[in-house]
Motif scaffolding. Structure first.
Motif, mmCIF file in Angstrom:
data_model
loop_
_atom_site.group_PDB
_atom_site.id
_atom_site.type_symbol
_atom_site.label_atom_id
_atom_site.label_comp_id
_atom_site.label_asym_id
_atom_site.label_seq_id
_atom_site.Cartn_x
_atom_site.Cartn_y
_atom_site.Cartn_z
ATOM 1 N N PRO A 135 -1.352 4.750 5.189
ATOM 2 C CA PRO A 135 -1.067 3.864 4.054
ATOM 3 C C PRO A 135 0.438 3.620 3.944
ATOM 4 N N ALA A 136 0.823 2.348 3.808
ATOM 5 C CA ALA A 136 2.238 1.990 3.955
ATOM 6 C C ALA A 136 3.121 2.495 2.828
ATOM 7 N N ALA A 137 2.809 2.110 1.606
ATOM 8 C CA ALA A 137 3.786 2.386 0.548
ATOM 9 C C ALA A 137 3.207 2.223 -0.848
ATOM 10 N N ILE A 138 3.662 3.081 -1.741
ATOM 11 C CA ILE A 138 3.593 2.831 -3.192
ATOM 12 C C ILE A 138 5.030 2.961 -3.658
ATOM 13 N N GLY A 139 5.751 1.860 -3.569
ATOM 14 C CA GLY A 139 7.194 1.892 -3.842
ATOM 15 C C GLY A 139 7.980 1.926 -2.545
ATOM 16 N N GLU A 140 9.061 1.162 -2.497
ATOM 17 C CA GLU A 140 9.823 1.022 -1.254
ATOM 18 C C GLU A 140 11.188 1.708 -1.275
ATOM 19 N N LYS A 141 11.457 2.465 -2.313
ATOM 20 C CA LYS A 141 12.753 3.158 -2.364
ATOM 21 C C LYS A 141 12.933 4.017 -1.118
ATOM 22 N N ASP A 149 5.603 9.444 -3.221
ATOM 23 C CA ASP A 149 6.072 9.634 -1.844
ATOM 24 C C ASP A 149 5.531 10.915 -1.201
ATOM 25 N N GLY A 150 5.562 12.015 -1.962
ATOM 26 C CA GLY A 150 5.086 13.281 -1.396
ATOM 27 C C GLY A 150 3.632 13.192 -0.975
ATOM 28 N N ASP A 151 2.810 12.704 -1.879
ATOM 29 C CA ASP A 151 1.385 12.600 -1.586
ATOM 30 C C ASP A 151 1.103 11.564 -0.496
ATOM 31 N N MET A 152 1.833 10.474 -0.509
ATOM 32 C CA MET A 152 1.646 9.454 0.531
ATOM 33 C C MET A 152 1.954 10.044 1.907
ATOM 34 N N ASN A 153 2.984 10.870 1.973
ATOM 35 C CA ASN A 153 3.298 11.521 3.238
ATOM 36 C C ASN A 153 2.214 12.535 3.615
ATOM 37 N N ALA A 154 1.713 13.252 2.607
ATOM 38 C CA ALA A 154 0.679 14.259 2.877
ATOM 39 C C ALA A 154 -0.597 13.596 3.411
ATOM 40 N N TYR A 155 -1.018 12.506 2.778
ATOM 41 C CA TYR A 155 -2.248 11.837 3.217
ATOM 42 C C TYR A 155 -2.035 11.125 4.552
ATOM 43 N N SER A 156 -0.823 10.640 4.774
ATOM 44 C CA SER A 156 -0.514 10.054 6.077
ATOM 45 C C SER A 156 -0.570 11.138 7.165
ATOM 46 N N ASP A 172 0.973 3.414 12.574
ATOM 47 C CA ASP A 172 1.614 4.250 11.561
ATOM 48 C C ASP A 172 2.451 3.386 10.615
ATOM 49 N N LEU A 173 1.743 2.681 9.731
ATOM 50 C CA LEU A 173 2.409 1.754 8.804
ATOM 51 C C LEU A 173 3.387 2.480 7.887
ATOM 52 N N ARG A 174 3.032 3.689 7.491
ATOM 53 C CA ARG A 174 3.940 4.449 6.612
ATOM 54 C C ARG A 174 5.310 4.594 7.282
ATOM 55 N N LYS A 175 5.280 4.937 8.556
ATOM 56 C CA LYS A 175 6.531 5.106 9.305
ATOM 57 C C LYS A 175 7.239 3.757 9.500
ATOM 58 N N SER A 176 6.476 2.732 9.872
ATOM 59 C CA SER A 176 7.068 1.412 10.116
ATOM 60 C C SER A 176 7.730 0.856 8.855
ATOM 61 N N PHE A 177 7.039 1.019 7.732
ATOM 62 C CA PHE A 177 7.605 0.505 6.483
ATOM 63 C C PHE A 177 8.873 1.263 6.108
ATOM 64 N N LEU A 178 8.847 2.567 6.289
ATOM 65 C CA LEU A 178 10.035 3.359 5.958
ATOM 66 C C LEU A 178 11.196 2.966 6.870
ATOM 67 N N ASP A 179 10.917 2.850 8.172
ATOM 68 C CA ASP A 179 11.973 2.468 9.119
ATOM 69 C C ASP A 179 12.566 1.108 8.746
ATOM 70 N N TYR A 180 11.683 0.156 8.445
ATOM 71 C CA TYR A 180 12.156 -1.186 8.092
ATOM 72 C C TYR A 180 13.017 -1.144 6.839
ATOM 73 N N ASN A 206 3.180 -8.692 5.451
ATOM 74 C CA ASN A 206 2.000 -9.130 6.183
ATOM 75 C C ASN A 206 2.313 -9.342 7.665
ATOM 76 N N GLN A 207 3.494 -9.897 7.970
ATOM 77 C CA GLN A 207 3.849 -10.117 9.367
ATOM 78 C C GLN A 207 4.056 -8.806 10.098
ATOM 79 N N LEU A 208 4.711 -7.860 9.430
ATOM 80 C CA LEU A 208 4.929 -6.545 10.068
ATOM 81 C C LEU A 208 3.586 -5.881 10.385
ATOM 82 N N VAL A 209 2.676 -5.917 9.403
ATOM 83 C CA VAL A 209 1.352 -5.321 9.627
ATOM 84 C C VAL A 209 0.623 -6.050 10.757
#
Lengths: 219, 219, 219, 219
Positions: A135-141, A149-156, A172-180, A206-209
């Motif tokens: 899962p990519a993100a709940i918040g982009e900070k 963030d903690g739980d999103m990383n745990a579930y990822s 790995d959208l979570r990683k791609s979104f963070l990198d971007y 949408n384009q990244l995904v």
């Protein structure tokens, strides 16, 4: 006789309508929106056609708003298996984490894993190929201060573990979104880089995904 | 000839090992504990035998701690259908409500109903009889001031509605526990009347559940 | 001499601008909205004037959306004490219960009581009269199946206990709303009887609150 | 004359009973436990005495289990101001974040900041020096997958912002704990490095906190 006969078969096969690879996108509201104009599914379809593979692939959205992993499990017979796909891309997890805080109805980590594996088993039993997504993100900070963030990383991590254990392709959208975001979100904004509202995708999201998924599908 | 023949058949049937009615108790930690000595399942077994029906019924516990409605759905093939029961008693709902407050992982009301119906459908497809139960209590206070009283009533209403709509027998434990407490819990205690800890059953609670369920099973 | 002098004093008192009794309504968004046209505060003001007591009372709203009991405590110096009221009507509790489910930021029952008592102590130290209110409703269903009914009753019980222990007047809105709904909400609706949205008051709700509060103020 | 007079003053000062600097540690269960044998407060006291400053400082624990920022505000008159401290070290935030998930009674970020500032104002009004701390950890995993990592970072950012804005000394325990774990927690454990249970301090954790706080106090 045989020599004559063989080329004819080949010829007839060449003219037969080739069976397309059916790809089902299985997920929540992000996938539901991803099927709309401008969403990542039509974007994948466009890329596919541009590369001259339009007669080889068929893309079907199966996203429903508010879905968690167990909702996918409940409706997979009707919405996925009944459609006989060749490939299923599973993109789930945001609501499993998010709803803990917003309505007290998220999914425990151990049960998230259990239902995820149950979905995979059903697909494997029918020899359907699977591509997993985090899962990519709940918040982009970018300073790791989005509430989930903690739980999103745990579930990822759970999904990454499942992919590795079963030797399945992972987007790995979570990683791609963070990198971007680390490159482009210099003001540490919580939305507006790849999402409109911290969760749902804007055009760039949408384009990244689409890019990442299309790469995984072609393989 | 016929007169001679008929009694013989009856006689042979009487000596044939009769197939017992297999009853599975399907639920959470309350059912899991209900299978222990002193629990409602051995109590039902005792009552059954006292009434001379010991060769007619077989009782099997299938409760797992922490289970919510979707956990039942996930494991019902293995834990219920594979055992070919004649009757299944479903006793679920406490964790679906409770975990909202304790870990943010309860079940939304609409999904509770959806999974409940999905379980029923699978049982109906195999002609397995079903008895439904409402979740008894999270707290025994009689002035409706137990934290989850509202939600417990709401989810019990969902189950009552399903029972009525499908014309299924209902053991309304929520109502029985409230009635019993209104008479016996004169000090408005939150535990110690039918439960040890607001949720799990003491001896009286197990007996009350056993009485109600046994009545429903015999019908 | 004295006979002459006395009437003059009485006369002069009669023409002196009488100090009005200042009543502050201290609460959350319900009180904030209650200060608007059609809200319960202007309704009380109207009733007061109709009864010819317009020169005796002054009504001041001090409600802020989202407030819980500790928010009242934090801002009471500035928003209440600095205005030197004679009477303060405290109407709080909905968010303390509600936010548990919607954002995980409700108030524990023991701390609710602690802060409530701390507010009362500060008012008592300045000889300010206090009228307490129970929180009316989060949902108007009459079968006790509104999600927060249990907790709403529990927190109302806390307030009732504080009122009794300190011999303070109580406007038991929770009871009044339930009684009204039991008579008038025959379809078991969750809103639309006294509230617009399960929580905030419609015209009838504002009038009911105004009636009850005005009765308590006049005493 | 001057040469004679000066040493006399110094001599008399040296024999005067010097007023000790009273340092109050104001916080939750971590601070409460920190006052016990082996806790960070006696450790600071030991270090202080070893450095020959035992007659210059007095250390007082004022931690109460379960406290959130508004609990500190409520009890600061009695537990802090009444004791006339020279320095107050505020170490709060864990429960404000944690209780969101465990009981639905955490603290909203904006209110956390509001109460924190209200505490600081009261201390500043009495010229009491303040040292702020960020909350160290709920889980020690180093891949940012502890459930509350996002919120812990967010609330730490609030405290860092307050420190910067008011030019106050900050003991950034969140950062120190993360740095220490990045070096020493090579197995990505969630406890056992600086905590016993993900939250409360073991011997190394108490020493790390003692070191950092003592450095800040001496300045």
């Amino acid at each position: 006789m045989k020599k004559l006969f063989f080329p004819l078969i080949i010829l007839s096969l060449a003219f037969m309508p080739q069976k397309k690879t059916k790809v089902i996108f299985f997920g929540d509201s992000i996938t539901q929106a991803g099927a709309n104009a401008g969403g990542y599914i039509p974007r994948i379809d466009s890329m596919c056609k541009k590369e001259g593979l339009g007669d080889r692939f068929e893309f079907v959205g199966a996203g429903i708003s508010g879905n968690k992993v167990y909702d996918l499990y409940l409706r997979m017979d009707e919405d996925v298996l009944a459609k006989s796909p060749d490939v299923v891309i599973i993109y789930i997890g945001v609501n499993d984490v998010w709803h803990k805080a917003t309505s007290g109805t998220g999914t425990d980590a151990d049960k998230f894993e259990k239902f995820y594996n149950a979905i995979l088993k059903k697909l494997k039993d029918r020899n359907i190929k699977v591509i997993l997504c985090t899962p990519a993100a709940i918040g982009e900070k970018v300073d790791f201060s989005n509430q989930q963030d903690g739980d999103m990383n745990a579930y990822s991590n759970i999904i990454r573990g499942i992919a590795q254990k079963n030797n399945l392709p992972l987007v790995d959208l979570r990683k791609s979104f963070l990198d971007y975001n680390l490159k482009n979100n210099t003001e540490n904004k919580d939305r507006g880089i790849l999402t409109t509202d911290r969760v749902h995708l804007n055009a760039k999201g949408n384009q990244l995904v689409a890019d990442e998924m299309w790469n995984a599908i072609k393989k």
